[in-house]
Each structure stands twice: as C-alpha cells, then as structure tokens.
Design an enzyme around this catalytic site. Sequence first.
Site, PDB file in Angstrom:
ATOM      1  N   ARG A  18       0.820  -1.221   0.000  1.00  0.00           N
ATOM      2  CA  ARG A  18       0.000   0.000   0.000  1.00  0.00           C
ATOM      3  C   ARG A  18       0.850   1.267   0.000  1.00  0.00           C
ATOM      4  NH1 ARG A  18      -3.528  -0.144   4.947  1.00  0.00           N
ATOM      5  NH2 ARG A  18      -1.612  -1.011   5.758  1.00  0.00           N
ATOM      6  N   ASN A  36      -6.217  -2.469   2.278  1.00  0.00           N
ATOM      7  CA  ASN A  36      -6.249  -3.907   2.501  1.00  0.00           C
ATOM      8  C   ASN A  36      -7.694  -4.352   2.649  1.00  0.00           C
ATOM      9  OD1 ASN A  36      -3.467  -4.231   2.521  1.00  0.00           O
ATOM     10  ND2 ASN A  36      -3.302  -4.149   4.748  1.00  0.00           N
TER      11      ASN A  36
END
Length: 88
Positions: A18, A36
């Site tokens: 990320r 996520n």
Amino acid sequence: MIRRRVLISGRVQGVGYRDTCRRVATERGVTGWVRNLGDGRVEAVFEGTVEQVDAMVEWAEHGPGLSAVADIAVQTEPAEGLTEFVVR
C-alpha cells in the site's frame, strides 16, 4: 480522465504494497486510493490519463519487491475526479 478499480491477490499485505503504491501513484500524477481487504487482497482505485492509469495497473501486477502477486482483476469505472492518492 479514466478510472480503474484493481483487486490484487497473493502475498500483498504486510509487504509495503500500500505505501509503495501510494508513492508510485503520487510520483506518476495518479489519484485514487489503496486499502487492505479482510480476505487478504489489496484493492486500489487509479484515476488519471489512460497512460498514467495503464502504467499503475502494470505496476500493480508486480508490486514492490517483497510482494508476490498471484492474480489481478481490473474493472473500468466512471472517473470521480479524485484530487489525491491516499492509503485507506
């Protein structure tokens, strides 16, 4: 301006996916977000020019060095005019 939603599966959580995605997208002038999912996948939305977004989708197929992408699903959506790229 185009928008693509990408679902990435494999070893993509806990490997800097990320944060690296945010950094690469920002460097390339792409807006959107990444997060996520509870099932172990990562979901990302990329907005920008066709070239910018295609480059991010290509990046997402491999991710950062410690990730191991097993599969990627891409869906085109109407652009919303997002103004930044964030980690959710």
